[in-house]
Design a protein around this motif. Structure first.
Motif, PDB file in Angstrom:
ATOM      1  N   ARG A 176      -9.945  61.649  34.072  1.00  0.00           N
ATOM      2  CA  ARG A 176      -8.473  61.257  34.026  1.00  0.00           C
ATOM      3  C   ARG A 176      -8.350  59.910  35.241  1.00  0.00           C
ATOM      4  NH1 ARG A 176      -8.293  66.365  32.202  1.00  0.00           N
ATOM      5  NH2 ARG A 176      -7.455  66.600  30.271  1.00  0.00           N
ATOM      6  N   GLU A 177      -9.376  59.299  35.679  1.00  0.00           N
ATOM      7  CA  GLU A 177      -9.358  58.150  36.603  1.00  0.00           C
ATOM      8  C   GLU A 177      -8.935  56.681  35.643  1.00  0.00           C
ATOM      9  OE1 GLU A 177     -12.793  58.274  38.627  1.00  0.00           O
ATOM     10  OE2 GLU A 177     -12.353  60.121  39.692  1.00  0.00           O
ATOM     11  N   LYS A 178      -9.154  57.082  34.172  1.00  0.00           N
ATOM     12  CA  LYS A 178      -8.889  55.774  33.329  1.00  0.00           C
ATOM     13  C   LYS A 178      -8.463  56.437  32.113  1.00  0.00           C
ATOM     14  CE  LYS A 178     -12.151  52.195  34.858  1.00  0.00           C
ATOM     15  NZ  LYS A 178     -13.177  51.354  34.330  1.00  0.00           N
ATOM     16  N   SER A 179      -7.640  55.603  31.418  1.00  0.00           N
ATOM     17  CA  SER A 179      -7.226  56.311  29.932  1.00  0.00           C
ATOM     18  C   SER A 179      -8.525  56.279  29.032  1.00  0.00           C
ATOM     19  CB  SER A 179      -6.158  55.646  29.513  1.00  0.00           C
ATOM     20  OG  SER A 179      -6.254  54.240  29.060  1.00  0.00           O
ATOM     21  N   PRO A 180      -8.499  56.891  27.921  1.00  0.00           N
ATOM     22  CA  PRO A 180      -9.876  56.598  26.940  1.00  0.00           C
ATOM     23  C   PRO A 180      -9.695  55.139  26.773  1.00  0.00           C
ATOM     24  CG  PRO A 180      -8.946  58.641  26.463  1.00  0.00           C
ATOM     25  CD  PRO A 180      -7.924  58.090  27.557  1.00  0.00           C
ATOM     26  N   ASP A 181      -8.425  54.466  26.299  1.00  0.00           N
ATOM     27  CA  ASP A 181      -8.554  53.084  26.039  1.00  0.00           C
ATOM     28  C   ASP A 181      -9.138  52.285  27.106  1.00  0.00           C
ATOM     29  OD1 ASP A 181      -7.578  53.733  23.304  1.00  0.00           O
ATOM     30  OD2 ASP A 181      -5.515  53.229  24.100  1.00  0.00           O
ATOM     31  N   GLU A 182      -8.739  52.575  28.348  1.00  0.00           N
ATOM     32  CA  GLU A 182      -9.141  51.616  29.242  1.00  0.00           C
ATOM     33  C   GLU A 182     -10.723  51.753  29.536  1.00  0.00           C
ATOM     34  OE1 GLU A 182      -5.358  51.626  32.558  1.00  0.00           O
ATOM     35  OE2 GLU A 182      -6.722  53.402  32.299  1.00  0.00           O
ATOM     36  N   ALA A 183     -11.077  53.033  29.384  1.00  0.00           N
ATOM     37  CA  ALA A 183     -12.672  53.166  29.754  1.00  0.00           C
ATOM     38  C   ALA A 183     -13.589  52.589  28.585  1.00  0.00           C
ATOM     39  CB  ALA A 183     -12.934  54.572  29.723  1.00  0.00           C
ATOM     40  N   LEU A 184     -12.804  52.666  27.321  1.00  0.00           N
ATOM     41  CA  LEU A 184     -13.843  52.069  26.090  1.00  0.00           C
ATOM     42  C   LEU A 184     -13.893  50.374  26.249  1.00  0.00           C
ATOM     43  CD1 LEU A 184     -12.606  54.314  23.183  1.00  0.00           C
ATOM     44  CD2 LEU A 184     -14.901  54.204  24.206  1.00  0.00           C
ATOM     45  N   ARG A 185     -12.475  50.030  26.599  1.00  0.00           N
ATOM     46  CA  ARG A 185     -12.442  48.592  27.066  1.00  0.00           C
ATOM     47  C   ARG A 185     -13.301  47.911  28.030  1.00  0.00           C
ATOM     48  NH1 ARG A 185      -7.328  48.291  28.180  1.00  0.00           N
ATOM     49  NH2 ARG A 185      -7.761  47.948  30.319  1.00  0.00           N
ATOM     50  N   ASP A 186     -13.430  48.701  29.118  1.00  0.00           N
ATOM     51  CA  ASP A 186     -14.188  48.267  30.083  1.00  0.00           C
ATOM     52  C   ASP A 186     -15.712  48.628  29.805  1.00  0.00           C
ATOM     53  OD1 ASP A 186     -12.178  47.829  31.557  1.00  0.00           O
ATOM     54  OD2 ASP A 186     -12.005  49.651  32.929  1.00  0.00           O
ATOM     55  N   LEU A 187     -16.050  49.777  28.812  1.00  0.00           N
ATOM     56  CA  LEU A 187     -17.556  49.686  28.696  1.00  0.00           C
ATOM     57  C   LEU A 187     -17.837  48.829  27.484  1.00  0.00           C
ATOM     58  CD1 LEU A 187     -19.776  51.330  28.074  1.00  0.00           C
ATOM     59  CD2 LEU A 187     -18.782  52.868  26.618  1.00  0.00           C
ATOM     60  N   GLU A 188     -16.838  48.372  26.697  1.00  0.00           N
ATOM     61  CA  GLU A 188     -17.123  47.333  25.943  1.00  0.00           C
ATOM     62  C   GLU A 188     -17.524  45.990  26.518  1.00  0.00           C
ATOM     63  OE1 GLU A 188     -15.344  45.254  21.826  1.00  0.00           O
ATOM     64  OE2 GLU A 188     -13.937  45.530  23.655  1.00  0.00           O
ATOM     65  N   GLU A 189     -16.667  45.217  27.554  1.00  0.00           N
ATOM     66  CA  GLU A 189     -17.027  44.402  28.242  1.00  0.00           C
ATOM     67  C   GLU A 189     -18.228  44.462  28.984  1.00  0.00           C
ATOM     68  OE1 GLU A 189     -13.543  43.961  31.071  1.00  0.00           O
ATOM     69  OE2 GLU A 189     -12.106  43.595  29.355  1.00  0.00           O
ATOM     70  N   ALA A 190     -18.775  45.582  29.726  1.00  0.00           N
ATOM     71  CA  ALA A 190     -19.732  45.705  30.513  1.00  0.00           C
ATOM     72  C   ALA A 190     -21.000  45.279  29.390  1.00  0.00           C
ATOM     73  CB  ALA A 190     -19.915  47.023  30.906  1.00  0.00           C
ATOM     74  N   LEU A 191     -20.766  46.403  28.235  1.00  0.00           N
ATOM     75  CA  LEU A 191     -22.210  46.038  27.306  1.00  0.00           C
ATOM     76  C   LEU A 191     -22.341  44.761  26.842  1.00  0.00           C
ATOM     77  CD1 LEU A 191     -21.813  49.442  25.574  1.00  0.00           C
ATOM     78  CD2 LEU A 191     -23.426  49.011  27.498  1.00  0.00           C
ATOM     79  N   LYS A 192     -21.293  43.826  26.755  1.00  0.00           N
ATOM     80  CA  LYS A 192     -21.305  42.756  26.097  1.00  0.00           C
ATOM     81  C   LYS A 192     -22.058  41.425  27.047  1.00  0.00           C
ATOM     82  CE  LYS A 192     -17.597  42.303  22.737  1.00  0.00           C
ATOM     83  NZ  LYS A 192     -16.114  41.774  22.496  1.00  0.00           N
ATOM     84  N   LYS A 193     -21.757  41.790  28.352  1.00  0.00           N
ATOM     85  CA  LYS A 193     -22.729  41.095  29.555  1.00  0.00           C
ATOM     86  C   LYS A 193     -23.951  41.328  29.359  1.00  0.00           C
ATOM     87  CE  LYS A 193     -18.631  41.146  32.802  1.00  0.00           C
ATOM     88  NZ  LYS A 193     -18.063  41.586  34.148  1.00  0.00           N
ATOM     89  N   PHE A 194     -24.407  42.565  29.375  1.00  0.00           N
ATOM     90  CA  PHE A 194     -25.908  42.886  29.118  1.00  0.00           C
ATOM     91  C   PHE A 194     -26.550  42.375  27.988  1.00  0.00           C
ATOM     92  CE2 PHE A 194     -24.654  47.266  30.911  1.00  0.00           C
ATOM     93  CZ  PHE A 194     -24.591  46.575  32.236  1.00  0.00           C
ATOM     94  N   SER A 195     -25.632  42.136  26.730  1.00  0.00           N
ATOM     95  CA  SER A 195     -26.250  41.900  25.538  1.00  0.00           C
ATOM     96  C   SER A 195     -26.268  40.250  25.408  1.00  0.00           C
ATOM     97  CB  SER A 195     -25.228  41.892  24.371  1.00  0.00           C
ATOM     98  OG  SER A 195     -24.037  41.334  24.715  1.00  0.00           O
ATOM     99  N   ASN A 196     -25.583  39.498  26.565  1.00  0.00           N
ATOM    100  CA  ASN A 196     -26.008  38.136  26.604  1.00  0.00           C
ATOM    101  C   ASN A 196     -27.342  37.750  27.241  1.00  0.00           C
ATOM    102  OD1 ASN A 196     -23.406  37.243  25.279  1.00  0.00           O
ATOM    103  ND2 ASN A 196     -22.224  37.519  27.460  1.00  0.00           N
ATOM    104  N   SER A 197     -27.632  38.983  27.909  1.00  0.00           N
ATOM    105  CA  SER A 197     -28.946  38.361  28.567  1.00  0.00           C
ATOM    106  C   SER A 197     -30.095  39.002  28.114  1.00  0.00           C
ATOM    107  CB  SER A 197     -28.868  38.950  30.286  1.00  0.00           C
ATOM    108  OG  SER A 197     -28.777  40.339  30.188  1.00  0.00           O
TER     109      SER A 197
END
Length: 453
Positions: A429-450
């Motif tokens: 509960r350091e992040k809401s599920p919405d925040e965690a999924l949004r941050d996860l999406e951003e991180a994974l998109k950075k990986f996919s660009n490389s």
């Protein structure tokens, strides 16, 4: 082995075959190369004639297989049988290297070796999550249709094959697999839960009869990835597009349903401490009779039925993963080990001969019966001998048929780390599920660009 050690090994075997080296000197030299006494004796036996070939002339092709850790004699015996039969006929000798207890150590070994284009190991056992990463790095050879035709591959479990596939090509052969299971108390639960809602409500209703309703693996490590994707897949979601790992799918309505469900368990049907649990802490709570449900791997089955360490012998059963939302099928997460060929090895064809041998019914059956390994040949899950010795395998068959690999990605290590961090923060509960999924999406998109082209 480093290349110099491999060269010394081949030279020593050649000298033994030519009668230019004594047995004692051979064993001493093998010890200096770091080979175990078992491996050295195996090599010595192969050197008994002038050659390891049916005609007795010409030197054998010497292969090295690096496996994961095998705590039974099974791998050693399989190698010995190969060397005495097919290997003897075709002039191939395999030396087996026992794997470390920590699989991260094995990954580090492979990474250092393959970055240096080192050919000292020919056959590599790699975890189910790494074929895409090794393939993208051009560290392993693809397995062609001529080597392993589609008609043969169809005899093996589909899920492990998916984990070995990258960009439409097979890069490893699935030798053994593993699958997530739901364990439930048959003295408390009459019918296994078909949905995550049913598991949750039944756990709440029965919690007066056990300390906890549901225990699972919520610590920040690879096991959390397995738990998360099982709930996610049950709701019909995906982390990445199965056909295109550059497309991120996790931040979806299904992803939200899955993560919100997991967060809701912490402190209700699951203890707050579940965020520190790995496999064995969950198993010990379960075996003490303190949980109605548990998520774990098949290894926990025999231990839970051991009266010397379990309070619930004969009081539980297993089922596959539930589903949720509008989805109608649950999917267990796959573990397991696959056989691949070092891209820098000059012995690709002999290496495939050994891999092909390990895929055949006798080797697969021996691993099931003697090492309780969940191998990948589908027909063995109906085999009379296997089921007599280990009835659990009969129950695993339908679960394995719908099981799915973790996200297939050439940067799996980074993908896993991102999932672990974001899901864990949501559970805490350091992040809401919405925040965690949004941050996860951003991180994974950075990986996919490389990703490699």
């Amino acid at each position: 082995m480093v290349p110099e050690q491999r060269e010394a090994l081949d030279e020593s075997i050649t000298w033994m075959r030519a009668g230019r080296m004594s047995r004692r000197r051979f064993l001493e030299r093998m010890a200096t190369l770091g080979l175990t006494s078992t491996a050295a004796v195996s090599l010595l036996e192969a050197c008994g004639g002038s050659a390891n070939s049916p005609t007795g002339n010409g030197a054998a092709t010497n292969l090295v297989w690096q496996s994961e850790q095998d705590s039974t004699p099974t791998y050693r015996q399989l190698v010995q049988t190969f060397n005495e039969t097919i290997g003897h006929q075709k002039g191939i000798h395999v030396t087996w290297n026992q794997g470390p207890s920590n699989t991260n150590d094995l990954l580090s070994k492979y990474t250092n070796m393959l970055r240096a284009k080192d050919a000292s190991i020919d056959i590599l056992s790699i975890d189910i999550v790494y074929p895409a990463q090794f393939a993208a790095s051009q560290w392993i050879r693809p397995i062609s249709d001529s080597q392993w035709p589609v008609s043969e591959r169809e005899k093996y479990l589909a899920g492990p094959l998916k984990g070995c596939t990258y960009k439409g090509q097979i890069w490893a052969a699935p030798f053994r697999t593993d699958v997530g299971l739901i364990y439930y108390r048959t003295d408390l639960v009459s019918t296994p839960p078909a949905t995550w809602d049913q598991l949750t409500s039944t756990a709440q209703q029965q919690q007066s009869h056990a300390k906890y309703g549901y225990v699972w693996q919520g610590a920040q490590y690879e096991g959390l990835v397995c738990n998360f994707v099982e709930v996610l897949y049950g709701y019909g979601g995906r982390v990445l597009d199965p056909n295109d790992p550059t497309q991120v799918r996790v931040n979806s309505p299904e992803g939200r349903q899955a993560l919100e469900r997991m967060v809701s368990w912490v402190g209700t049907i699951s203890p707050e401490a579940v965020t520190t649990y790995m496999e064995d802490p969950a198993r010990l709570v379960w075996q003490n009779g303190d949980a109605v449900f548990m998520r774990n791997w098949p290894y926990a089955y025999l231990l839970s039925n051991d009266p010397n360490q379990s309070q619930i012998k004969g009081k539980f059963a297993i089922t596959g993963m539930p589903h949720g939302g509008s989805n109608s099928t649950g999917h267990s997460s796959l573990g397991g080990w696959n056989l691949s060929i070092n891209a820098f090895s000059p012995h690709a064809e002999p290496a495939w001969e050994f891999i092909k041998y390990l895929l055949q019914p006798p080797a697969q059956k021996k691993a099931m019966i003697e090492a309780s390994q969940t191998t990948t040949l589908k027909s063995l899950y109906d085999d009379h001998d296997v089921l007599n010795r280990a009835p659990l395998f009969g129950q695993l068959k339908p679960i394995l048929e719908t099981a799915e690999p973790r996200p297939v990605s050439p940067r799996y290590t980074d993908v896993s780390d991102a999932i672990q961090r974001q899901v864990y923060q949501a559970l805490r509960r350091e992040k809401s599920p919405d925040e965690a999924l949004r941050d996860l999406e951003e991180a994974l998109k950075k990986f996919s660009n490389s990703y490699p082209a």
